[in-house]
Design a protein around this motif. Structure first.
Motif, PDB file in Angstrom:
ATOM      1  N   LYS A  51       0.835  -1.209   0.000  1.00  0.00           N
ATOM      2  CA  LYS A  51       0.000   0.000   0.000  1.00  0.00           C
ATOM      3  C   LYS A  51       0.864   1.251   0.000  1.00  0.00           C
ATOM      4  O   LYS A  51       0.629   2.181  -0.757  1.00  0.00           O
ATOM      5  N   LYS A  52       1.843   1.259   0.874  1.00  0.00           N
ATOM      6  CA  LYS A  52       2.669   2.453   1.055  1.00  0.00           C
ATOM      7  C   LYS A  52       3.428   2.800  -0.224  1.00  0.00           C
ATOM      8  O   LYS A  52       3.567   3.960  -0.589  1.00  0.00           O
ATOM      9  N   LEU A  53       3.937   1.793  -0.909  1.00  0.00           N
ATOM     10  CA  LEU A  53       4.757   2.056  -2.086  1.00  0.00           C
ATOM     11  C   LEU A  53       3.993   1.908  -3.394  1.00  0.00           C
ATOM     12  O   LEU A  53       4.553   2.101  -4.467  1.00  0.00           O
ATOM     13  N   GLY A  54       2.722   1.570  -3.284  1.00  0.00           N
ATOM     14  CA  GLY A  54       1.915   1.436  -4.497  1.00  0.00           C
ATOM     15  C   GLY A  54       2.410   0.343  -5.421  1.00  0.00           C
ATOM     16  O   GLY A  54       2.394   0.500  -6.639  1.00  0.00           O
ATOM     17  N   VAL A  55       2.875  -0.747  -4.858  1.00  0.00           N
ATOM     18  CA  VAL A  55       3.317  -1.868  -5.696  1.00  0.00           C
ATOM     19  C   VAL A  55       2.506  -3.099  -5.335  1.00  0.00           C
ATOM     20  O   VAL A  55       1.807  -3.129  -4.325  1.00  0.00           O
ATOM     21  N   LYS A  56       2.576  -4.090  -6.182  1.00  0.00           N
ATOM     22  CA  LYS A  56       1.917  -5.356  -5.884  1.00  0.00           C
ATOM     23  C   LYS A  56       2.962  -6.437  -6.121  1.00  0.00           C
ATOM     24  O   LYS A  56       3.528  -6.543  -7.203  1.00  0.00           O
ATOM     25  N   PHE A  57       3.252  -7.216  -5.082  1.00  0.00           N
ATOM     26  CA  PHE A  57       4.220  -8.304  -5.250  1.00  0.00           C
ATOM     27  C   PHE A  57       3.583  -9.471  -5.974  1.00  0.00           C
ATOM     28  O   PHE A  57       2.368  -9.669  -5.921  1.00  0.00           O
ATOM     29  N   LEU A  58       4.398 -10.242  -6.657  1.00  0.00           N
ATOM     30  CA  LEU A  58       3.898 -11.477  -7.244  1.00  0.00           C
ATOM     31  C   LEU A  58       3.649 -12.474  -6.119  1.00  0.00           C
ATOM     32  O   LEU A  58       4.355 -12.480  -5.105  1.00  0.00           O
ATOM     33  N   SER A  59       2.652 -13.340  -6.317  1.00  0.00           N
ATOM     34  CA  SER A  59       2.341 -14.338  -5.293  1.00  0.00           C
ATOM     35  C   SER A  59       3.569 -15.158  -4.933  1.00  0.00           C
ATOM     36  O   SER A  59       3.770 -15.543  -3.790  1.00  0.00           O
ATOM     37  N   SER A  60       4.404 -15.395  -5.944  1.00  0.00           N
ATOM     38  CA  SER A  60       5.561 -16.252  -5.700  1.00  0.00           C
ATOM     39  C   SER A  60       6.669 -15.537  -4.926  1.00  0.00           C
ATOM     40  O   SER A  60       7.545 -16.172  -4.361  1.00  0.00           O
ATOM     41  N   GLU A  61       6.616 -14.214  -4.885  1.00  0.00           N
ATOM     42  CA  GLU A  61       7.694 -13.485  -4.207  1.00  0.00           C
ATOM     43  C   GLU A  61       7.544 -13.469  -2.689  1.00  0.00           C
ATOM     44  O   GLU A  61       8.528 -13.557  -1.956  1.00  0.00           O
ATOM     45  N   ILE A  62       6.296 -13.375  -2.234  1.00  0.00           N
ATOM     46  CA  ILE A  62       6.004 -12.972  -0.862  1.00  0.00           C
ATOM     47  C   ILE A  62       6.738 -13.765   0.215  1.00  0.00           C
ATOM     48  O   ILE A  62       7.269 -13.211   1.167  1.00  0.00           O
ATOM     49  N   ALA A  63       6.755 -15.082   0.041  1.00  0.00           N
ATOM     50  CA  ALA A  63       7.316 -15.894   1.128  1.00  0.00           C
ATOM     51  C   ALA A  63       8.829 -16.100   1.011  1.00  0.00           C
ATOM     52  O   ALA A  63       9.449 -16.707   1.874  1.00  0.00           O
ATOM     53  N   ASN A  64       9.431 -15.551  -0.051  1.00  0.00           N
ATOM     54  CA  ASN A  64      10.790 -16.001  -0.376  1.00  0.00           C
ATOM     55  C   ASN A  64      11.974 -15.059  -0.163  1.00  0.00           C
ATOM     56  O   ASN A  64      13.091 -15.389  -0.511  1.00  0.00           O
ATOM     57  N   TRP A  65      11.706 -13.873   0.414  1.00  0.00           N
ATOM     58  CA  TRP A  65      12.855 -12.989   0.614  1.00  0.00           C
ATOM     59  C   TRP A  65      13.754 -13.507   1.730  1.00  0.00           C
ATOM     60  O   TRP A  65      13.276 -13.898   2.785  1.00  0.00           O
ATOM     61  N   LYS A  66      15.086 -13.401   1.499  1.00  0.00           N
ATOM     62  CA  LYS A  66      15.957 -13.876   2.582  1.00  0.00           C
ATOM     63  C   LYS A  66      16.160 -12.791   3.644  1.00  0.00           C
ATOM     64  O   LYS A  66      16.411 -13.080   4.801  1.00  0.00           O
ATOM     65  N   ASP A  67      15.986 -11.521   3.232  1.00  0.00           N
ATOM     66  CA  ASP A  67      16.083 -10.431   4.207  1.00  0.00           C
ATOM     67  C   ASP A  67      15.397  -9.178   3.663  1.00  0.00           C
ATOM     68  O   ASP A  67      14.841  -9.198   2.558  1.00  0.00           O
ATOM     69  N   GLY A  69      16.696  -6.470   2.566  1.00  0.00           N
ATOM     70  CA  GLY A  69      17.349  -6.016   1.336  1.00  0.00           C
ATOM     71  C   GLY A  69      16.732  -6.657   0.106  1.00  0.00           C
ATOM     72  O   GLY A  69      16.467  -5.981  -0.899  1.00  0.00           O
ATOM     73  N   ALA A  70      16.413  -7.963   0.202  1.00  0.00           N
ATOM     74  CA  ALA A  70      15.814  -8.661  -0.942  1.00  0.00           C
ATOM     75  C   ALA A  70      14.428  -8.115  -1.243  1.00  0.00           C
ATOM     76  O   ALA A  70      14.013  -7.990  -2.405  1.00  0.00           O
ATOM     77  N   MET A  71      13.729  -7.774  -0.174  1.00  0.00           N
ATOM     78  CA  MET A  71      12.390  -7.201  -0.349  1.00  0.00           C
ATOM     79  C   MET A  71      12.496  -5.861  -1.071  1.00  0.00           C
ATOM     80  O   MET A  71      11.735  -5.572  -2.006  1.00  0.00           O
ATOM     81  N   ILE A  72      13.475  -5.045  -0.657  1.00  0.00           N
ATOM     82  CA  ILE A  72      13.653  -3.738  -1.282  1.00  0.00           C
ATOM     83  C   ILE A  72      14.048  -3.901  -2.756  1.00  0.00           C
ATOM     84  O   ILE A  72      13.549  -3.192  -3.637  1.00  0.00           O
ATOM     85  N   SER A  73      14.888  -4.866  -3.037  1.00  0.00           N
ATOM     86  CA  SER A  73      15.254  -5.118  -4.437  1.00  0.00           C
ATOM     87  C   SER A  73      14.029  -5.481  -5.264  1.00  0.00           C
ATOM     88  O   SER A  73      13.873  -5.034  -6.407  1.00  0.00           O
ATOM     89  N   ALA A  74      13.140  -6.285  -4.649  1.00  0.00           N
ATOM     90  CA  ALA A  74      11.913  -6.659  -5.365  1.00  0.00           C
ATOM     91  C   ALA A  74      11.064  -5.425  -5.647  1.00  0.00           C
ATOM     92  O   ALA A  74      10.503  -5.275  -6.744  1.00  0.00           O
ATOM     93  N   ILE A  75      11.000  -4.511  -4.662  1.00  0.00           N
ATOM     94  CA  ILE A  75      10.225  -3.282  -4.861  1.00  0.00           C
ATOM     95  C   ILE A  75      10.839  -2.460  -5.997  1.00  0.00           C
ATOM     96  O   ILE A  75      10.135  -1.943  -6.865  1.00  0.00           O
TER      97      ILE A  75
END
Lengths: 79, 573
Positions: A51-67, A69-75
């Motif tokens: 919501k805050k960043l106005g993005v939508k993650f792929l279903s496959s991404e959500i559970a898989n970040w190692k930290d 930083g990985a989440m930010i890279s996805a954004i």
């Protein structure tokens, strides 16, 4: 939006969801580094970040970040 | 609607009084979030709800296994949510697609009945949100082997089955889907990753509706709608514009007010009391109700009509006195934010929705607000406006008698006394839920519990009605007594409608009970007063009627039948 700006917004989300105004996050943090970050709050963090960043993650991404930083890279790939 | 994140942060305030409730939640979806949102939203409405969550996807196992956790706990309310997504999985594998709804309906019927028959819980059952897999395109809507056809049929079967069942309510998620949209209701990514289909943002809407129903079980619901006039019931200002210039009818914005009035009229027909509270000249305001050809509401629809230049706060307080119901069962609609705020500020218990600026949006806004939850409709509901209007007649007539007892005699009051029966049980149950003020122990009785009392050896219910020369009040009081020994019984509850206070009804009832007791060989009546926020008016009732007090417990020794002063006569069959 550059990486620092995204990082700041993500930190705001963490503070809001975890109810800790002074929380400092680091890119290399994951759930084991922050006490309140359990599987339920993880979901809140994901939804609120979207919501805050106005993005939508792929279903496959959500559970898989190692930290965070990985989440930010996805954004970064979506902005 | 508040965001789920804010709701999750609500905390119990130790200085306030909460109603504690235990509910169970059974679902084929993961329930951690919805249970937290229900709890958080409950806090805002003074409910301390603890939610027990069944393990995911174990609805029937929990219900049918007598040793299950579910069956070894007590809950006031049980909530069951089956998702359409799981239903679709079942449908896709079914080889009798044309019978799918019937088969599923039987399955749901069996376990819901089982819950109701094996507990004293109320049940809230979600119906199914719609999902069309379009296997047959638009043709799906009319071919009986499509999913959407069977889903709609199933929803209909559930509605029809529950129409006369007061122990099971429908949480109408299909309507919520309509109001907020499918994309807002569901979050497929969450469903795939975490096993819950409802989006976090939809949970406040769903939980609000659950709590509306739960509050109704606890007899908290709106009974009265107070309406402003100018720019609320019609467009424009009657005092300035005149009767031929206000906007009302079939054209343009007039149509919005027309539809708004039609909705209000339907509320009135189902028993909601309508009152007017407007800053206007009374004659000018009433003239619209009498003479405007496009008014849907007429004077006879209005129980109390107040149009003057006093403050709305004072006027609403006066309306409350005439109706004798709590502010917490009243809704006030006014287009003017200033009037709304002053009423909200001075009468915190009343509900004052912030109407949207554009009257075109009044209705869709109010639909979502779900202001008029109810558990049943009774014939009496439909006559209520008439009752209050005759109450007005009585008030007027009262002022012409200087001697109260002369007035009472002149009323020619008679009361019919009955035992509990299948005919009066629906009304008695309703009375038990609606009476808050004259209610000695505030025991609420479901129809099922009353039926058990009716058939019990040791308990009995007496039901009283009242009529006078102006008309009938219907059933206005009941007393449930419980045999303690051969010579003693205990008054388990006594409640009465406040419409008939100060008529000598209490005295009549106790006279009747004393006579009845002597006949049956009882010599001692024991009773109790349990104080609540609302029943202060009967604090000293038993004392006034001659009982001896020890704290909140009372007893009355009977030697002869009592003869307390009353002008009410028993109605001979």
């Amino acid at each position: 939006m550059n990486r620092t700006e995204i990082f700041d917004k993500v930190q705001e989300v963490f503070r809001e969801v975890l109810e800790d105004e002074e929380l400092i996050i680091k890119e290399e943090y994951n759930a084991s580094d922050i006490d309140e970050w359990d599987s339920l709050t993880h979901i809140l963090l994901v939804v609120e970040t979207e919501k805050k960043l106005g993005v939508k993650f792929l279903s496959s991404e959500i559970a898989n970040w190692k930290d965070i930083g990985a989440m930010i890279s996805a954004i970064q790939t979506k902005i | 609607m508040k965001s789920y994140l804010k709701i999750l942060k609500n905390k119990i305030d130790e200085s306030l009084n909460y109603n504690k409730l235990k509910i169970a939640l059974l679902s084929d979806q993961s329930t951690q979030f919805i249970s937290k949102v229900i709890h958080g939203l409950g806090i805002e409405r003074l409910l301390d709800i603890s939610v027990w969550e069944a393990p995911i996807n174990q609805i029937e196992q929990q219900v049918f296994n007598p040793k299950s956790d579910f069956n070894n706990k007590l809950f006031e309310t049980v909530i069951v949510f089956e998702s359409t997504h799981s239903l679709l999985d079942k449908f896709s594998l079914s080889n009798k697609k044309s019978d799918f709804a019937d088969i599923q309906f039987e399955r749901i019927k069996v376990y819901t009945n089982h819950i109701i028959q094996n507990s004293n819980s109320k049940l809230i059952l979600f119906n199914f949100y719609e999902l069309n897999d379009k296997v047959y395109g638009n043709f799906s809507a009319k071919v009986n082997i499509s999913f959407i056809f069977q889903l709609r049929k199933l929803n209909f079967l559930i509605s029809e089955f529950l129409a006369n069942n007061h122990n099971i309510s429908i949480l109408d998620i299909s309507t919520i889907q309509n109001e907020i949209g499918s994309d807002n209701l569901m979050d497929i990514s969450m469903y795939l990753n975490y096993g819950f289909i409802l989006s976090l943002d939809s949970l406040p809407f769903i939980s609000k509706n659950i709590i509306d129903i739960i509050l109704t079980y606890n007899s908290v619901f709106n009974k009265c709608l107070i309406l402003d006039l100018d720019n609320t019931l019609w467009g424009g200002i009657i005092g300035d514009d005149g009767i031929d210039k206000i906007q009302l009818g079939e054209l343009g914005i007039g149509k919005a007010f027309n539809n708004f009035q039609l909705w209000i009229k339907k509320l009135k027909e189902r028993g909601v009391i309508l009152c007017i509270c407007s800053k206007n000249n009374e004659e000018v305001a009433k003239n619209v109700f009498i003479n405007h050809p496009d008014m849907k509401l007429r004077l006879e629809d209005i129980s109390v009509f107040v149009a003057n230049w006093e403050s709305k706060v004072d006027n609403i307080k006066n309306i409350q006195k005439v109706l004798n119901i709590g502010f917490d069962s009243m809704v006030f609609l006014d287009d003017n934010p200033y009037e709304r705020d002053s009423v909200k500020e001075n009468i915190p218990d009343i509900t004052v929705p912030d109407l949207p600026k554009d009257p075109a949006n009044y209705l869709s806004f109010l639909y979502k607000e779900n202001l008029f939850e109810t558990l049943s409709v009774s014939e009496l509901d439909k006559k209520r406006t008439n009752l209050y209007q005759t109450e007005y007649e009585r008030v007027k007539s009262k002022s012409s008698f200087t001697d109260l007892s002369e007035y009472m005699i002149n009323l020619k009051m008679v009361s019919k006394v009955e035992r509990l029966s299948s005919f009066n049980i629906p009304r008695v149950s309703q009375l038990s839920h609606r009476s808050n003020q004259f209610n000695l122990r505030t025991v609420r009785y479901s129809e099922k519990e009353l039926t058990e009392i009716m058939n019990s050896e040791n308990q009995m219910g007496l039901v009283f009605d009242l009529s006078d020369k102006f008309g009938s009040h219907g059933i206005i009081s009941y007393v449930i007594i419980k045999k303690v020994s051969k010579s003693e019984f205990f008054v388990e509850n006594w409640a009465m409608s406040c419409r008939v206070l100060e008529r000598g009804m209490e005295q009549f009832i106790l006279n009747y009970i004393s006579e009845f007791s002597i006949q049956k060989g009882f010599t001692l009546i024991t009773a109790e007063y349990i104080p609540t926020k609302k029943n202060i008016i009967v604090k000293d009732l038993y004392k006034k009627l001659g009982f001896l007090a020890t704290g909140n417990k009372y007893q009355l020794k009977l030697n002869n039948k009592l003869n307390l002063e009353t002008k009410i006569k028993i109605k001979d069959e």
